[in-house]
Design a protein around this motif. Structure first.
Motif, short mmCIF file in Angstrom:
data_model
loop_
_atom_site.label_atom_id
_atom_site.label_comp_id
_atom_site.label_asym_id
_atom_site.label_seq_id
_atom_site.Cartn_x
_atom_site.Cartn_y
_atom_site.Cartn_z
N VAL A 26 77.77 -79.93 2.62
CA VAL A 26 77.15 -79.02 3.48
C VAL A 26 77.42 -79.48 4.86
O VAL A 26 77.16 -80.79 5.33
CB VAL A 26 75.41 -78.80 3.19
N SER A 27 77.82 -78.56 5.65
CA SER A 27 78.10 -78.98 7.34
C SER A 27 76.92 -78.42 7.90
O SER A 27 76.28 -77.54 7.75
CB SER A 27 79.37 -78.42 7.61
N GLY A 29 75.63 -76.53 10.48
CA GLY A 29 76.05 -75.34 11.38
C GLY A 29 75.38 -75.24 12.68
O GLY A 29 76.14 -74.78 13.62
N ARG A 30 73.98 -75.89 12.80
CA ARG A 30 73.44 -75.63 14.08
C ARG A 30 72.20 -76.53 13.86
O ARG A 30 71.93 -76.82 12.84
CB ARG A 30 72.80 -74.16 14.08
N ASP A 32 68.67 -76.75 14.27
CA ASP A 32 67.50 -75.92 14.57
C ASP A 32 66.30 -76.77 14.56
O ASP A 32 65.43 -76.52 15.40
CB ASP A 32 67.52 -74.63 13.32
N TRP A 240 77.90 -72.73 -5.72
CA TRP A 240 77.40 -71.78 -4.67
C TRP A 240 77.60 -70.58 -5.05
O TRP A 240 76.52 -69.64 -5.08
CB TRP A 240 78.06 -71.98 -3.29
N ALA A 246 73.65 -70.22 -0.54
CA ALA A 246 74.68 -70.62 0.45
C ALA A 246 74.47 -71.92 0.93
O ALA A 246 73.26 -72.30 1.08
CB ALA A 246 74.53 -69.50 1.55
N GLU A 248 74.79 -72.77 3.90
CA GLU A 248 74.06 -72.63 5.22
C GLU A 248 72.62 -72.77 5.10
O GLU A 248 71.78 -72.94 6.08
CB GLU A 248 74.60 -71.44 5.91
N ALA A 253 71.85 -78.31 6.75
CA ALA A 253 72.55 -77.27 7.48
C ALA A 253 72.30 -77.14 8.92
O ALA A 253 72.84 -76.56 9.72
CB ALA A 253 73.04 -76.03 6.82
N SER A 254 71.02 -77.22 9.23
CA SER A 254 70.35 -76.88 10.26
C SER A 254 69.20 -78.24 10.95
O SER A 254 68.46 -77.92 11.89
CB SER A 254 69.52 -75.51 10.04
N THR A 293 79.44 -83.87 7.67
CA THR A 293 79.33 -83.10 6.67
C THR A 293 78.45 -84.00 5.53
O THR A 293 78.94 -85.17 5.46
CB THR A 293 80.86 -82.75 6.09
#
Length: 316
Positions: A26-27, A29-30, A32, A240, A246, A248, A253-254, A293
């Protein structure tokens, strides 16, 4: 029901599963949510605490307000956004500088989620007075998620110790009466279905007059039980699509979590809130370095996140 033991060949290679398939990753992405673990010391010792919090476990030392402030500065300097700041422990209200961290996070415009057992550390008169002052300024952005492992006294006290149910409810009654936003975290370790558990919690909330919607996962989250020795499947990159999940949607991921290991000169950043002691999930000391990641190389990745669909954030 006894779970099968984890096969020894699993979760050994970060990139390849025991069957030779590519491990899922998992990367970020943001960013949050940025979590701060305020320290692993706690006023109680639960029967099955994933982080082993207790009155004597200080493997994660108390963060200071200055250390938290530096990461809040970095959020601003790097324009990372970080809508939500989360505080966990141990018990956050034991940290002598916690209320300063809480207030500064709110002053900077973040929404804040505090994970607490709502027991004696929170109910000290000086703490309550300061908490009410903070609530008066920022009440709409502050949520306290109280750990109420089950909706019955018997099972909650079985996990957390005799008398903990009464103390937790007293804390929830005070928070609710003062108008603070309260949500609940329960556990699924007794084999009861989630729908039936929500019915039980709903009955308790109605009886107590708590304005908590037991059917809303953001207001009552029931976490899957975590046992890193129980047998769970490894998650491959093909999963996945097979599972229609997902990457994401995963926590890593956040979100990231800041911890300070006992004896360390500076805090470290982890990719996962659930794995504070596993070095492979440490991704740096600054937020700028914390974008690596993440390889899903742990049983919790499978059971809690991918298969359990759980998240520690307030909005998920």
């Amino acid at each position: 029901m006894t779970q099968a033991a984890l096969a020894t060949a699993k979760f050994e290679d970060p990139y390849v599963t025991a069957t030779g398939e590519a491990r899922a990753s998992v990367s970020l992405g943001r960013l949050d949510t940025l979590w701060f673990n305020t320290g692993t010391l706690c006023n109680i010792e639960c029967a099955n605490c994933y982080i082993e919090s207790s009155p004597s476990n200080d493997r994660l030392a108390y963060l200071t307000a200055d250390e938290v402030s530096a990461y809040l500065d970095e959020i601003d300097d790097l324009a990372l956004g970080a809508r939500e700041i989360g505080f966990t422990g141990g018990e956050p209200f034991l940290n002598p500088q916690f209320l300063d961290m809480l207030e500064e996070s709110l002053d900077r415009g973040h929404e804040v989620l505090v994970l607490t057992n709502a027991m004696r550390p929170m109910m000290r008169p000086a703490v309550r007075a300061r908490l009410l002052e903070i609530h008066a300024k920022h009440g709409g952005k502050l949520t306290l998620r109280v750990s109420l492992d089950h909706y019955t006294r018997l099972l909650h006290d079985t996990e957390r110790g005799s008398g903990s149910w009464r103390e937790a409810l007293d804390g929830m009654r005070w928070l609710t009466a003062e108008g603070l936003r309260v949500t609940v975290a329960g556990r699924s370790c007794w084999g009861q279905s989630i729908p039936l558990a929500r019915v039980g919690y709903a009955r308790l909330f109605a009886d107590e007059g708590f304005p908590i919607d037991a059917q809303n996962p953001a207001e009552l989250v029931i976490f899957p039980e975590m046992d890193e020795h129980a047998d769970v499947p490894e998650i491959t990159s093909a999963c996945w699509d097979i599972l229609d999940v997902a990457p994401e949607a995963m926590m890593c991921a956040s979100s990231r979590m800041v911890v300070k290991r006992k004896g360390a000169a500076t805090p470290a950043i982890l990719a996962c809130t659930l794995l504070p002691y596993d070095a492979q999930f440490e991704v740096g000391n600054t937020l700028a370095d914390a974008t690596d990641t993440v390889q899903l190389n742990h049983p919790h990745c499978a059971k809690f996140c991918v298969l359990g669909g759980a998240s520690c954030s307030a909005s998920d």
